[in-house]
Design a protein around this motif. Structure first.
Motif, PDB file in Angstrom:
ATOM      1  N   GLN A  98       0.823  -1.203   0.000  1.00 46.10           N
ATOM      2  CA  GLN A  98       0.000   0.000   0.000  1.00 46.10           C
ATOM      3  C   GLN A  98       0.861   1.260   0.000  1.00 46.10           C
ATOM      4  O   GLN A  98       0.546   2.241  -0.652  1.00 46.10           O
ATOM      5  CB  GLN A  98      -0.939   0.009   1.212  1.00 46.10           C
ATOM      6  N   GLU A  99       1.964   1.207   0.717  1.00 44.65           N
ATOM      7  CA  GLU A  99       2.857   2.354   0.765  1.00 44.65           C
ATOM      8  C   GLU A  99       3.668   2.499  -0.513  1.00 44.65           C
ATOM      9  O   GLU A  99       4.064   3.597  -0.871  1.00 44.65           O
ATOM     10  CB  GLU A  99       3.801   2.234   1.957  1.00 44.65           C
ATOM     11  N   HIS A 100       3.947   1.387  -1.189  1.00 46.18           N
ATOM     12  CA  HIS A 100       4.747   1.392  -2.419  1.00 46.18           C
ATOM     13  C   HIS A 100       3.921   0.752  -3.534  1.00 46.18           C
ATOM     14  O   HIS A 100       4.109  -0.419  -3.866  1.00 46.18           O
ATOM     15  CB  HIS A 100       6.040   0.604  -2.210  1.00 46.18           C
ATOM     16  N   PRO A 101       3.021   1.524  -4.129  1.00 49.11           N
ATOM     17  CA  PRO A 101       2.090   0.938  -5.096  1.00 49.11           C
ATOM     18  C   PRO A 101       2.698   0.623  -6.466  1.00 49.11           C
ATOM     19  O   PRO A 101       2.001   0.146  -7.342  1.00 49.11           O
ATOM     20  CB  PRO A 101       1.014   2.009  -5.233  1.00 49.11           C
ATOM     21  N   GLN A 102       3.964   0.862  -6.669  1.00 45.72           N
ATOM     22  CA  GLN A 102       4.575   0.605  -7.963  1.00 45.72           C
ATOM     23  C   GLN A 102       4.529  -0.891  -8.272  1.00 45.72           C
ATOM     24  O   GLN A 102       4.933  -1.711  -7.467  1.00 45.72           O
ATOM     25  CB  GLN A 102       6.029   1.062  -7.972  1.00 45.72           C
ATOM     26  N   GLU A 103       4.035  -1.200  -9.457  1.00 47.24           N
ATOM     27  CA  GLU A 103       4.004  -2.603  -9.856  1.00 47.24           C
ATOM     28  C   GLU A 103       5.315  -2.936 -10.546  1.00 47.24           C
ATOM     29  O   GLU A 103       5.766  -2.215 -11.423  1.00 47.24           O
ATOM     30  CB  GLU A 103       2.837  -2.857 -10.814  1.00 47.24           C
ATOM     31  N   ASN A 104       5.886  -4.036 -10.171  1.00 50.06           N
ATOM     32  CA  ASN A 104       7.100  -4.448 -10.833  1.00 50.06           C
ATOM     33  C   ASN A 104       6.762  -5.404 -11.964  1.00 50.06           C
ATOM     34  O   ASN A 104       5.609  -5.783 -12.172  1.00 50.06           O
ATOM     35  CB  ASN A 104       8.077  -5.081  -9.837  1.00 50.06           C
ATOM     36  N   ILE A 105       7.746  -5.809 -12.704  1.00 50.64           N
ATOM     37  CA  ILE A 105       7.525  -6.644 -13.882  1.00 50.64           C
ATOM     38  C   ILE A 105       6.974  -8.014 -13.502  1.00 50.64           C
ATOM     39  O   ILE A 105       6.178  -8.600 -14.242  1.00 50.64           O
ATOM     40  CB  ILE A 105       8.821  -6.749 -14.702  1.00 50.64           C
ATOM     41  N   VAL A 106       7.347  -8.523 -12.336  1.00 49.81           N
ATOM     42  CA  VAL A 106       6.849  -9.831 -11.902  1.00 49.81           C
ATOM     43  C   VAL A 106       5.347  -9.748 -11.633  1.00 49.81           C
ATOM     44  O   VAL A 106       4.574 -10.627 -12.032  1.00 49.81           O
ATOM     45  CB  VAL A 106       7.614 -10.315 -10.654  1.00 49.81           C
ATOM     46  N   GLN A 107       4.915  -8.682 -10.969  1.00 46.28           N
ATOM     47  CA  GLN A 107       3.491  -8.519 -10.673  1.00 46.28           C
ATOM     48  C   GLN A 107       2.697  -8.379 -11.966  1.00 46.28           C
ATOM     49  O   GLN A 107       1.624  -8.967 -12.112  1.00 46.28           O
ATOM     50  CB  GLN A 107       3.275  -7.289  -9.780  1.00 46.28           C
ATOM     51  N   LYS A 108       3.213  -7.627 -12.920  1.00 48.33           N
ATOM     52  CA  LYS A 108       2.529  -7.463 -14.194  1.00 48.33           C
ATOM     53  C   LYS A 108       2.432  -8.800 -14.927  1.00 48.33           C
ATOM     54  O   LYS A 108       1.395  -9.117 -15.528  1.00 48.33           O
ATOM     55  CB  LYS A 108       3.259  -6.440 -15.064  1.00 48.33           C
ATOM     56  N   ALA A 109       3.498  -9.593 -14.864  1.00 48.44           N
ATOM     57  CA  ALA A 109       3.489 -10.902 -15.514  1.00 48.44           C
ATOM     58  C   ALA A 109       2.462 -11.821 -14.855  1.00 48.44           C
ATOM     59  O   ALA A 109       1.742 -12.563 -15.540  1.00 48.44           O
ATOM     60  CB  ALA A 109       4.878 -11.535 -15.449  1.00 48.44           C
ATOM     61  N   GLU A 110       2.383 -11.777 -13.519  1.00 43.89           N
ATOM     62  CA  GLU A 110       1.391 -12.601 -12.824  1.00 43.89           C
ATOM     63  C   GLU A 110      -0.026 -12.199 -13.228  1.00 43.89           C
ATOM     64  O   GLU A 110      -0.889 -13.061 -13.448  1.00 43.89           O
ATOM     65  CB  GLU A 110       1.566 -12.464 -11.317  1.00 43.89           C
ATOM     66  N   ASP A 111      -0.278 -10.895 -13.351  1.00 44.82           N
ATOM     67  CA  ASP A 111      -1.607 -10.420 -13.772  1.00 44.82           C
ATOM     68  C   ASP A 111      -1.934 -10.889 -15.186  1.00 44.82           C
ATOM     69  O   ASP A 111      -3.059 -11.320 -15.467  1.00 44.82           O
ATOM     70  CB  ASP A 111      -1.670  -8.894 -13.687  1.00 44.82           C
ATOM     71  N   LEU A 112      -0.950 -10.818 -16.073  1.00 38.35           N
ATOM     72  CA  LEU A 112      -1.177 -11.269 -17.452  1.00 38.35           C
ATOM     73  C   LEU A 112      -1.448 -12.773 -17.511  1.00 38.35           C
ATOM     74  O   LEU A 112      -2.317 -13.230 -18.259  1.00 38.35           O
ATOM     75  CB  LEU A 112       0.023 -10.923 -18.331  1.00 38.35           C
ATOM     76  N   ILE A 113      -0.725 -13.552 -16.694  1.00 41.75           N
ATOM     77  CA  ILE A 113      -0.944 -15.002 -16.675  1.00 41.75           C
ATOM     78  C   ILE A 113      -2.346 -15.311 -16.160  1.00 41.75           C
ATOM     79  O   ILE A 113      -3.041 -16.182 -16.696  1.00 41.75           O
ATOM     80  CB  ILE A 113       0.138 -15.695 -15.809  1.00 41.75           C
TER      81      ILE A 113
END
Length: 117
Positions: free
Chosen positions: A95-110
């Protein structure tokens, strides 16, 4: 006999060369050490900056280290509680660091591709 004397002379010359090299290294080391100590004394006369609490609203008395220690000990005694506290801490961090990293984006795409969303 000549071979033995030649080998002995070669070994002796190599030993003398090695001793001279080591003596040169020791002398060079002795020459460097005093200058380093002189530089260290130069900076020690300057005043050290005081440690500051990053949040001005908090003082040391408000932090209460004894209560924090007891809380950590109680949490560590229960393995299920440790995982729960970790998950809560991770949520707070996200919540304090809302930046999405590439791993999180990949998990969302999967999840989108597999239809688990």
């Amino acid at each position: 006999m000549k071979r033995v004397l030649k080998a002995l002379g070669q070994t002796l010359s190599q030993s003398i060369l090695l001793v001279c090299t080591l003596a040169l290294l020791v002398l060079a080391g002795l020459a460097v050490v005093p200058s380093q100590a002189a530089h260290a004394g130069q900076y020690s006369s300057q005043a050290q900056p005081e440690a500051k609490i990053t949040d001005p609203a908090e003082s040391f008395e408000d932090l209460n280290p004894q209560a924090a220690y007891e809380d950590i000990v109680n949490t560590a005694q229960n393995p299920a509680k440790v995982e729960k506290v970790y998950d809560e801490s991770l949520k707070e961090y996200k919540q304090e660091h809302p930046q999405e990293n590439i791993v999180q984006k990949a998990e969302d795409l999967i999840e989108k591709v597999t239809g688990k969303e």
